[in-house]
Scaffold this motif. Structure first.
Motif, PDB file in Angstrom:
ATOM      1  N   GLN A   3     -27.780  10.466  81.023  1.00 56.06           N
ATOM      2  CA  GLN A   3     -28.174  10.076  81.853  1.00 56.06           C
ATOM      3  C   GLN A   3     -28.347   8.296  81.382  1.00 56.06           C
ATOM      4  N   GLU A   4     -27.980   7.308  81.383  1.00 54.49           N
ATOM      5  CA  GLU A   4     -28.013   5.660  81.278  1.00 54.49           C
ATOM      6  C   GLU A   4     -29.390   5.193  82.058  1.00 54.49           C
ATOM      7  N   ILE A   5     -29.832   4.906  80.384  1.00 53.75           N
ATOM      8  CA  ILE A   5     -31.758   4.082  80.309  1.00 53.75           C
ATOM      9  C   ILE A   5     -31.084   2.783  79.793  1.00 53.75           C
ATOM     10  N   THR A   6     -31.601   2.084  80.464  1.00 53.49           N
ATOM     11  CA  THR A   6     -31.471   0.374  80.945  1.00 53.49           C
ATOM     12  C   THR A   6     -32.886  -0.190  79.679  1.00 53.49           C
ATOM     13  N   PRO A   7     -32.724  -1.280  79.091  1.00 52.65           N
ATOM     14  CA  PRO A   7     -34.100  -1.676  77.964  1.00 52.65           C
ATOM     15  C   PRO A   7     -35.237  -1.172  79.166  1.00 52.65           C
ATOM     16  N   GLN A  24     -50.852  -1.618  74.482  1.00 48.72           N
ATOM     17  CA  GLN A  24     -49.844  -3.192  74.642  1.00 48.72           C
ATOM     18  C   GLN A  24     -48.680  -2.955  74.145  1.00 48.72           C
ATOM     19  N   ALA A  25     -48.000  -1.831  73.892  1.00 51.02           N
ATOM     20  CA  ALA A  25     -46.438  -1.678  74.060  1.00 51.02           C
ATOM     21  C   ALA A  25     -45.496  -1.969  74.498  1.00 51.02           C
ATOM     22  N   ARG A  26     -44.704  -2.252  72.994  1.00 49.12           N
ATOM     23  CA  ARG A  26     -43.481  -2.955  74.436  1.00 49.12           C
ATOM     24  C   ARG A  26     -41.800  -2.373  73.488  1.00 49.12           C
ATOM     25  N   VAL A  27     -41.338  -2.010  74.726  1.00 45.30           N
ATOM     26  CA  VAL A  27     -40.081  -1.774  73.736  1.00 45.30           C
ATOM     27  C   VAL A  27     -38.855  -3.056  73.429  1.00 45.30           C
ATOM     28  N   THR A  28     -38.705  -2.947  72.400  1.00 44.41           N
ATOM     29  CA  THR A  28     -38.066  -4.474  72.515  1.00 44.41           C
ATOM     30  C   THR A  28     -36.458  -3.738  71.990  1.00 44.41           C
ATOM     31  N   VAL A  29     -36.266  -2.977  71.421  1.00 43.03           N
ATOM     32  CA  VAL A  29     -34.392  -2.278  71.445  1.00 43.03           C
ATOM     33  C   VAL A  29     -34.477  -1.050  71.785  1.00 43.03           C
ATOM     34  N   PHE A  30     -33.131  -1.232  72.794  1.00 36.57           N
ATOM     35  CA  PHE A  30     -33.008  -0.053  73.267  1.00 36.57           C
ATOM     36  C   PHE A  30     -31.287   0.013  73.702  1.00 36.57           C
ATOM     37  N   GLU A  31     -31.153   1.161  72.561  1.00 35.95           N
ATOM     38  CA  GLU A  31     -29.305   0.779  72.493  1.00 35.95           C
ATOM     39  C   GLU A  31     -29.242   2.016  72.038  1.00 35.95           C
ATOM     40  N   VAL A  36     -36.259   0.402  69.129  1.00 33.65           N
ATOM     41  CA  VAL A  36     -37.105  -0.406  68.734  1.00 33.65           C
ATOM     42  C   VAL A  36     -38.717  -0.492  69.391  1.00 33.65           C
ATOM     43  N   LEU A  37     -40.433  -0.149  69.287  1.00 29.38           N
ATOM     44  CA  LEU A  37     -40.845  -0.208  69.754  1.00 29.38           C
ATOM     45  C   LEU A  37     -41.642  -0.911  68.840  1.00 29.38           C
ATOM     46  N   GLU A  38     -42.845  -2.202  69.673  1.00 34.84           N
ATOM     47  CA  GLU A  38     -43.715  -3.244  68.684  1.00 34.84           C
ATOM     48  C   GLU A  38     -45.214  -3.002  69.573  1.00 34.84           C
ATOM     49  N   VAL A  39     -46.634  -3.293  68.278  1.00 38.73           N
ATOM     50  CA  VAL A  39     -47.619  -3.044  69.035  1.00 38.73           C
ATOM     51  C   VAL A  39     -48.116  -4.831  68.157  1.00 38.73           C
ATOM     52  N   ASP A  40     -48.629  -5.707  69.089  1.00 34.45           N
ATOM     53  CA  ASP A  40     -48.930  -7.139  68.255  1.00 34.45           C
ATOM     54  C   ASP A  40     -50.352  -5.900  67.739  1.00 34.45           C
ATOM     55  N   THR A  66     -39.617   8.957  70.381  1.00 33.30           N
ATOM     56  CA  THR A  66     -38.372   9.986  71.671  1.00 33.30           C
ATOM     57  C   THR A  66     -37.675   8.816  72.774  1.00 33.30           C
ATOM     58  N   PHE A  67     -37.972   7.856  72.930  1.00 32.94           N
ATOM     59  CA  PHE A  67     -36.732   6.607  73.019  1.00 32.94           C
ATOM     60  C   PHE A  67     -35.613   7.112  72.729  1.00 32.94           C
ATOM     61  N   ALA A  68     -35.360   6.825  71.283  1.00 29.76           N
ATOM     62  CA  ALA A  68     -34.435   7.118  70.699  1.00 29.76           C
ATOM     63  C   ALA A  68     -33.673   8.341  71.069  1.00 29.76           C
ATOM     64  N   GLY A  69     -34.272   9.630  70.895  1.00 27.67           N
ATOM     65  CA  GLY A  69     -33.702  10.467  71.393  1.00 27.67           C
ATOM     66  C   GLY A  69     -33.331  10.763  72.510  1.00 27.67           C
ATOM     67  N   GLY A  70     -33.459  10.572  73.441  1.00 23.52           N
ATOM     68  CA  GLY A  70     -33.436   9.605  74.787  1.00 23.52           C
ATOM     69  C   GLY A  70     -32.202   8.615  75.339  1.00 23.52           C
TER      70      GLY A  70
END
Length: 138
Positions: A3-7, A24-31, A36-40, A66-70
């Protein structure tokens, strides 16, 4: 086909996790095959010596894997296991957890994650590496 998952959807999924909201994590790249997950870095995420806490590094690795696998398996996935090697103390202003799929089948994906600390000048330093297996559920 997965199933396609958008950023945007990836960040909605992340925002649904109370602990992700806490750090306060965020996904900055999802393809496909990559996330890529980032945390300040903030003072409340540090350990007693002033380095980013290992639990935050492990959290970021787990979620990025998990996001990469997903990205290849679809949205209904869980981490079935992962290992992490801490290479050096985490010092910087930003953690970037960069995961990619090494190999996948219809139900499982083996992924790797490089955990990189970035300082205020933009210099990057690898501080940990993780590998895990992501499994389709349901």
């Amino acid at each position: 086909m997965a199933q396609e998952i958008t950023p945007e959807l990836a960040n909605l999924v992340l925002d649904a996790q109370p602990f992700s909201k806490l750090v306060q994590a965020r996904v900055t790249v999802f393809e496909p095959r990559r996330a890529v997950l980032e945390v300040d870095v903030r003072d409340d995420l540090l350990q007693q010596n002033g380095f980013l806490h290992g639990g935050v590094l492990s959290y970021a690795a787990d979620n990025a894997l998990t996001f990469a696998g997903g990205s290849v398996l679809g949205a209904s996935v869980l981490t079935s296991g992962f290992s992490i090697e801490y290479l050096r103390p985490g010092k910087g202003v930003l953690l970037s957890a960069r995961a990619h799929v090494l190999e996948s089948t219809r139900r499982r994906a083996v992924c790797r994650c490089d955990l990189v600390m970035i300082d205020s000048e933009g210099t990057e330093r690898l501080v940990a590496a993780a590998q895990g297996t992501i499994t389709l559920v349901g």
